[in-house]
Design an enzyme around this catalytic site. Structure first.
Site, short mmCIF file in Angstrom:
data_model
loop_
_atom_site.label_atom_id
_atom_site.label_comp_id
_atom_site.label_asym_id
_atom_site.label_seq_id
_atom_site.Cartn_x
_atom_site.Cartn_y
_atom_site.Cartn_z
N ARG A 20 -7.34 8.28 -3.17
CA ARG A 20 -7.68 8.35 -1.75
C ARG A 20 -7.34 9.72 -1.18
O ARG A 20 -6.28 10.27 -1.49
CB ARG A 20 -6.89 7.28 -0.98
N ARG A 63 1.67 8.54 8.24
CA ARG A 63 1.40 7.09 8.16
C ARG A 63 2.70 6.30 8.27
O ARG A 63 2.74 5.24 8.90
CB ARG A 63 0.64 6.77 6.86
P1 AMP Z 1 -4.49 1.45 4.49
O1 AMP Z 1 -5.57 1.31 3.46
O2 AMP Z 1 -4.03 0.13 5.02
O3 AMP Z 1 -3.36 2.34 4.02
O4 AMP Z 1 -5.16 2.19 5.73
C1 AMP Z 1 -5.70 3.50 5.60
C2 AMP Z 1 -5.96 4.09 7.00
O5 AMP Z 1 -6.97 3.29 7.68
C3 AMP Z 1 -4.76 4.07 7.96
O6 AMP Z 1 -3.92 5.21 7.78
C4 AMP Z 1 -5.46 4.07 9.32
O7 AMP Z 1 -5.97 5.36 9.65
C5 AMP Z 1 -6.66 3.17 9.07
N1 AMP Z 1 -6.35 1.74 9.33
C6 AMP Z 1 -6.34 0.71 8.42
N2 AMP Z 1 -6.03 -0.45 9.00
C7 AMP Z 1 -5.82 -0.18 10.31
C8 AMP Z 1 -5.45 -0.97 11.44
N3 AMP Z 1 -5.21 -2.30 11.34
N4 AMP Z 1 -5.33 -0.34 12.64
C9 AMP Z 1 -5.57 0.97 12.78
N5 AMP Z 1 -5.91 1.78 11.76
C10 AMP Z 1 -6.03 1.21 10.52
#
Ligand code: AMP
Ligand code: ADP
Length: 215
Positions: free
Chosen positions: A161, A172
């Protein structure tokens, strides 16, 4: 059964959600995966979300709750949902309650994966997935059984990613501390939260989650 897996980036939510999909036939609802698919497709949501995701910040509550609502509508009544990476803010937690209630569902468990933040950067910068089936791996902690070959589908293509770099991970984690961890009391007062040690081996974390769900 409908459950939330809660924990900072790299805590093991996706890894454990995949296990539950395989062992219990539940459906994984990962807003991160949905947003990455939207970015890859170049859809209006993807175009809005891309820069925010690359910076490690949070996409708007309206967008993520909207896509979760659409996905819930595609589930059959008997299919349990695993919320992975959602909700991430108090507004999302409240939206999820409304979305579930409107569909005659309720939340059964919130499982918090507790982790040592110092270990998370190593977990995230070593993370990669199969480009074909999406199975997750790690350079040190979960290597494919045969080098460069996916255990699940046999593909030789893998991807990483763009936001899995140390600088973005720090943002994050700060977002998690500031906006996501504070929603725990909302669920604690409803006695929904169980804590599982996310620093244990992947199989042991899975066994601890099973113990909660079988409880
Ligand atoms: P993740 O795959 O859960 O690590 O998410 C990757 C990125 O997607 C995050 O750093 C946020 O930018 C965005 N993202 C994912 N889920 C959410 C959520 N529930 N609310 C806001 N942004 C999200
Ligand atoms: P999240 O979905 O919470 O961001 P992942 O499930 O993608 O986290 O896990 C992040 C990385 O850490 C992956 O490369 C995964 O293989 C690895 N990992 C997951 N759980 C563990 C664990 N219990 N011990 C060691 N490594 C793990």
């Amino acid at each position: 059964m409908n459950i939330i897996l809660l924990g900072p980036p790299g805590a093991g939510k996706g890894t454990q959600a995949t296990r539950l999909v395989q062992s219990r036939g539940m459906v994984q609802l990962s807003t991160g995966d949905m947003l990455r698919a939207a970015v890859a497709a170049g859809s209006p949501v993807g175009l809005q979300a891309k820069a925010v995701m690359d910076a490690g910040e949070l996409v708007s509550d309206a967008i993520v709750s909207g896509i979760i609502g659409e996905r819930l509508d595609q589930l059959s009544g008997g299919q349990g949902a695993i919320f992975d990476g959602y909700p991430r803010t108090q507004a999302q937690a409240e939206a999820l309650d409304r979305l579930l209630e409107a569909r005659g569902r309720r939340l059964d468990h919130v499982i918090e994966l507790t982790v040592d933040e110092n270990a998370l950067v190593a977990r995230i910068v070593g993370r990669f997935t199969c480009a074909v089936c999406g199975e997750g791996y790690h350079d040190s902690f979960k290597r494919p059984k045969v080098d460069n070959t996916c255990d699940v589908c046999g593909s030789h293509e893998f991807k990483r990613r763009p936001d899995d770099n140390e600088e973005t991970v720090r943002t994050r984690m700060a977002e998690y501390r500031a906006k996501t961890a504070p929603i725990l009391p909302y669920y604690e007062q409803r006695k929904l939260v169980s804590r599982v040690d996310g620093m244990a081996d992947i199989d042991d974390v899975g066994a601890a989650i099973d113990a909660v769900l079988n409880g």
